[in-house]
Design a protein around this motif. Structure first.
Motif, mmCIF file in Angstrom:
data_model
loop_
_atom_site.group_PDB
_atom_site.id
_atom_site.type_symbol
_atom_site.label_atom_id
_atom_site.label_comp_id
_atom_site.label_asym_id
_atom_site.label_seq_id
_atom_site.Cartn_x
_atom_site.Cartn_y
_atom_site.Cartn_z
ATOM 1 N N GLU A 68 0.687 -1.267 -0.039
ATOM 2 C CA GLU A 68 0.152 0.007 -0.095
ATOM 3 C C GLU A 68 0.814 1.379 -0.022
ATOM 4 O O GLU A 68 0.599 2.163 -0.871
ATOM 5 C CB GLU A 68 -1.053 -0.015 1.449
ATOM 6 N N ASP A 69 2.188 1.264 0.750
ATOM 7 C CA ASP A 69 2.642 2.665 0.765
ATOM 8 C C ASP A 69 3.709 2.630 -0.390
ATOM 9 O O ASP A 69 3.807 3.766 -0.918
ATOM 10 C CB ASP A 69 3.841 2.138 1.830
ATOM 11 N N ILE A 70 4.013 1.734 -1.035
ATOM 12 C CA ILE A 70 4.472 1.706 -2.224
ATOM 13 C C ILE A 70 3.792 2.313 -3.465
ATOM 14 O O ILE A 70 4.116 3.352 -4.260
ATOM 15 C CB ILE A 70 5.200 0.228 -2.735
ATOM 16 N N MET A 71 2.608 1.765 -3.646
ATOM 17 C CA MET A 71 1.542 2.364 -4.477
ATOM 18 C C MET A 71 1.382 3.869 -4.002
ATOM 19 O O MET A 71 1.305 4.499 -4.953
ATOM 20 C CB MET A 71 0.186 1.446 -4.165
ATOM 21 N N HIS A 72 1.171 4.325 -2.904
ATOM 22 C CA HIS A 72 1.135 5.542 -2.715
ATOM 23 C C HIS A 72 2.363 6.488 -3.299
ATOM 24 O O HIS A 72 1.930 7.284 -3.859
ATOM 25 C CB HIS A 72 1.213 5.884 -1.192
ATOM 26 N N VAL A 73 3.519 6.103 -3.169
ATOM 27 C CA VAL A 73 4.676 6.535 -3.658
ATOM 28 C C VAL A 73 4.649 6.741 -5.221
ATOM 29 O O VAL A 73 4.691 7.759 -5.620
ATOM 30 C CB VAL A 73 5.923 6.126 -3.298
ATOM 31 N N ASP A 74 4.172 5.545 -5.624
ATOM 32 C CA ASP A 74 4.280 5.615 -7.237
ATOM 33 C C ASP A 74 3.367 6.238 -7.918
ATOM 34 O O ASP A 74 3.347 6.552 -8.946
ATOM 35 C CB ASP A 74 3.936 3.987 -7.570
ATOM 36 N N ALA A 307 13.979 -4.959 -8.784
ATOM 37 C CA ALA A 307 13.722 -5.105 -7.648
ATOM 38 C C ALA A 307 13.177 -3.870 -6.836
ATOM 39 O O ALA A 307 12.450 -3.524 -5.702
ATOM 40 C CB ALA A 307 15.304 -5.485 -6.935
ATOM 41 N N HIS A 308 13.504 -2.643 -7.534
ATOM 42 C CA HIS A 308 13.189 -1.419 -6.841
ATOM 43 C C HIS A 308 13.163 -0.287 -7.945
ATOM 44 O O HIS A 308 13.656 -0.395 -8.952
ATOM 45 C CB HIS A 308 14.136 -1.027 -5.891
ATOM 46 N N MET A 309 12.248 0.795 -7.658
ATOM 47 C CA MET A 309 12.808 2.191 -8.291
ATOM 48 C C MET A 309 12.700 3.308 -7.142
ATOM 49 O O MET A 309 12.282 3.213 -6.074
ATOM 50 C CB MET A 309 11.233 2.404 -9.201
ATOM 51 N N ARG A 310 13.275 4.193 -7.689
ATOM 52 C CA ARG A 310 13.796 5.396 -6.464
ATOM 53 C C ARG A 310 13.037 6.682 -7.023
ATOM 54 O O ARG A 310 12.899 6.545 -8.146
ATOM 55 C CB ARG A 310 15.236 5.410 -6.414
ATOM 56 N N ARG A 311 12.619 7.199 -6.129
ATOM 57 C CA ARG A 311 12.113 8.374 -6.163
ATOM 58 C C ARG A 311 12.627 9.631 -5.083
ATOM 59 O O ARG A 311 13.508 9.113 -4.155
ATOM 60 C CB ARG A 311 10.598 8.636 -5.998
ATOM 61 N N GLU A 328 14.971 14.168 0.190
ATOM 62 C CA GLU A 328 15.506 12.771 0.542
ATOM 63 C C GLU A 328 15.113 11.609 -0.484
ATOM 64 O O GLU A 328 14.011 11.521 -1.092
ATOM 65 C CB GLU A 328 14.905 12.354 2.020
ATOM 66 N N LYS A 329 16.003 10.724 -0.300
ATOM 67 C CA LYS A 329 15.692 9.429 -1.366
ATOM 68 C C LYS A 329 14.796 8.399 -0.922
ATOM 69 O O LYS A 329 14.987 7.935 0.267
ATOM 70 C CB LYS A 329 17.110 9.006 -1.774
ATOM 71 N N VAL A 330 13.792 8.189 -1.891
ATOM 72 C CA VAL A 330 12.855 7.197 -1.215
ATOM 73 C C VAL A 330 12.719 5.837 -2.133
ATOM 74 O O VAL A 330 12.730 6.216 -3.563
ATOM 75 C CB VAL A 330 11.400 7.891 -1.202
ATOM 76 N N HIS A 360 -0.086 -7.501 -8.528
ATOM 77 C CA HIS A 360 1.127 -7.326 -8.332
ATOM 78 C C HIS A 360 1.684 -5.951 -8.759
ATOM 79 O O HIS A 360 0.992 -5.278 -9.420
ATOM 80 C CB HIS A 360 1.814 -8.555 -8.719
ATOM 81 N N MET A 361 2.856 -5.715 -8.359
ATOM 82 C CA MET A 361 3.568 -4.382 -8.473
ATOM 83 C C MET A 361 4.780 -4.472 -9.285
ATOM 84 O O MET A 361 5.653 -3.545 -9.341
ATOM 85 C CB MET A 361 3.526 -3.703 -7.295
ATOM 86 N N ALA A 362 4.904 -5.688 -10.051
ATOM 87 C CA ALA A 362 6.292 -5.661 -10.673
ATOM 88 C C ALA A 362 6.246 -4.715 -11.976
ATOM 89 O O ALA A 362 7.540 -4.416 -12.351
ATOM 90 C CB ALA A 362 6.389 -7.092 -11.223
ATOM 91 N N TYR A 363 5.305 -4.172 -12.285
ATOM 92 C CA TYR A 363 5.268 -3.217 -13.495
ATOM 93 C C TYR A 363 5.169 -1.936 -13.047
ATOM 94 O O TYR A 363 5.275 -0.923 -13.821
ATOM 95 C CB TYR A 363 3.978 -3.708 -14.395
ATOM 96 N N GLY A 364 4.995 -1.695 -11.719
ATOM 97 C CA GLY A 364 4.931 -0.473 -11.159
ATOM 98 C C GLY A 364 3.587 0.232 -11.299
ATOM 99 O O GLY A 364 2.555 -0.513 -11.837
ATOM 100 N N PHE A 365 3.177 1.317 -10.739
ATOM 101 C CA PHE A 365 2.033 1.868 -10.916
ATOM 102 C C PHE A 365 2.141 3.450 -11.524
ATOM 103 O O PHE A 365 2.968 3.930 -11.617
ATOM 104 C CB PHE A 365 1.123 2.045 -9.498
ATOM 105 N N GLY A 366 0.939 3.811 -11.910
ATOM 106 C CA GLY A 366 0.825 5.367 -12.125
ATOM 107 C C GLY A 366 1.524 5.477 -13.521
ATOM 108 O O GLY A 366 1.666 4.781 -14.441
ATOM 109 N N ILE A 367 2.136 6.779 -13.594
ATOM 110 C CA ILE A 367 2.396 7.360 -15.070
ATOM 111 C C ILE A 367 3.646 6.585 -15.620
ATOM 112 O O ILE A 367 3.857 6.414 -16.690
ATOM 113 C CB ILE A 367 2.650 8.857 -14.934
#
Length: 420
Positions: A68-74, A307-311, A328-330, A360-367
């Motif tokens: 849920e938190d990852i989706m919020h950031v993405d 494994a990750h994406m950074r924002r 800050e790096k998230v 699942h979230m392997a493709y990421g969310f949002g734009i």
């Protein structure tokens, strides 16, 4: 999993749950190389789901580990920037802004939308349908050529070969250059902080300069010809990309090469390994080949090849009760979100007929959701449809050799044998 590996995983889990939670650095390449990273994320999801690490080789960063938190950031690009000028999308901070790759995945709106739109037509449903026959023909021929009764490397002969062929097709470059494209993909995603054998940042950028030189003449040719349905031609003709700077060209070529190759390659290997390690699931698939439709998204979730994406936070904000300061790096750990039992039931199990397999979230969310996800799924589906026609059993000869990378979760070798 043999007894030695099982014991190693038990010991790794003990360590992850006994060490002080504040001392955990999930961006430790060794955890990915020996595949013990899951234990550390399990601990963080339980005890510190938004976790600050101040003593990493990557510099200080926040880890976001729950779905849920990852989706919020993405999905909140207004707060969490992807832009290369703010640091981009990976943990590594290139010291000088002028050395950072300027690609549309590392851009914020509106420039992101303009450049992404230039190549999106390649992945339209109608165009993908036309590609499927070629993918199936190549896959069948490759599987028929595999050696019987002798050991070979699945990564090299299957995953690497199929995805590099597809990449050459997407860019419409000579098939004989396919391995060169894959080499540049490997250069772009490796990092000396994770792998001592990798090129230095300066060497990697110089190698990617060779990639730009390779494509320059092709770029000019495509710009002078009528527009075609390959990625290079689309970039050369689209009004928002035809006048890209050399840095933008380098960045977007790198993005398309990595996106068209690395993630599918490692999902192909990960799927084979997962089914070999879960023989009841393979038997289920052989008995009901139609389950390939849910197998494919389960493969992508299970492997989570990126494994990750950074924002970078561009304003003060809050995630999960933790205060995040501007600048800050998230880091969104997709690999952890895809094992979040509070969101995905039985997430630690590989289940080929999983209900809601696409959740699942392997493709990421949002734009920034993965542009080529449907093409990747076609390649995986065709591979397993053709595998089921030919093989009832393939043996893993030795444990896989994984990448020393905290970004690409993948493999450098998997030795296998097809019984005669």
């Amino acid at each position: 999993m043999n007894e030695v590996e099982a014991n190693r995983q038990v010991e790794a889990r003990k360590e992850a749950f006994s060490m002080p939670v504040e001392s955990i650095d999930p961006a430790t390449a060794e955890y990915f190389f020996d595949d013990t990273i899951g234990h550390y994320f399990e601990r963080l999801r339980r005890d510190d789901p938004v976790h600050f690490c101040n003593s990493s080789v990557w510099g200080p960063f926040w880890s976001v580990t729950r779905f849920e938190d990852i989706m919020h950031v993405d999905t909140n690009h207004q707060i969490f920037s992807s832009d290369w000028s703010n640091g981009g999308i990976t943990l590594f901070n290139v010291p000088e802004k002028e050395d950072r790759l300027q690609m549309f995945i590392a851009m914020d709106p509106p420039e992101h939308e303009r450049q992404r739109a230039a190549v999106s037509a390649v992945f339209a449903p109608g165009n993908l349908s036309k590609m499927e026959n070629l993918i199936r023909e190549r896959t069948g021929k490759l599987l028929d050529r595999l050696p019987r009764g002798e050991t070979f490397d699945w990564v090299d002969l299957v995953s690497y070969e199929l995805t590099s062929l597809m990449l050459a097709t997407l860019l419409d470059v000579p098939i004989e250059d396919r391995r060169l494209l894959a080499h540049w993909s490997d250069v772009a995603t490796s990092n000396k902080l994770a792998d001592p054998n990798a090129m230095s940042p300066e060497e990697a950028l110089a190698e990617l300069d060779k990639m730009v030189l390779y494509f320059q003449d092709l770029w000019k040719e495509r710009a002078q010809q009528d527009a075609k349905q390959d990625l290079l031609s689309m970039l050369a003709h689209h009004p928002d990309t035809r006048n890209m700077t050399s840095k933008e060209l380098k960045g977007n070529l790198t993005l398309l090469i990595v996106g068209g190759n690395d993630t599918t390659r490692h999902s192909m290997t990960g799927s084979f390994l997962a089914l070999c390690q879960n023989q009841l699931e393979w038997a289920k698939l052989r008995a009901s080949p139609g389950l390939v439709d849910t197998l494919v998204p389960e493969i992508v979730r299970w492997q989570t090849p990126l494994a990750h994406m950074r924002r970078t936070a561009i304003q003060d904000t809050e995630i999960g009760g933790k205060k995040i300061r501007a600048g800050e790096k998230v880091v969104m750990w997709y690999i952890s979100g895809n094992r979040d039992e509070s969101e995905i039931p039985n997430a630690s199990q590989f289940i080929i007929d999983r209900p809601r397999a696409r959740h699942h979230m392997a493709y990421g969310f949002g734009i920034h959701r993965c542009l080529g996800n449907r093409l990747a799924e076609i390649q995986l589906r065709v591979l397993w449809e053709e595998m089921l026609k030919r093989f009832s059993r393939i043996e893993v000869v030795s444990p896989p050799v994984r990448l020393r990378s905290v970004f690409v979760r993948g493999f450098s070798q998997l030795l296998v044998r097809i019984p005669v």
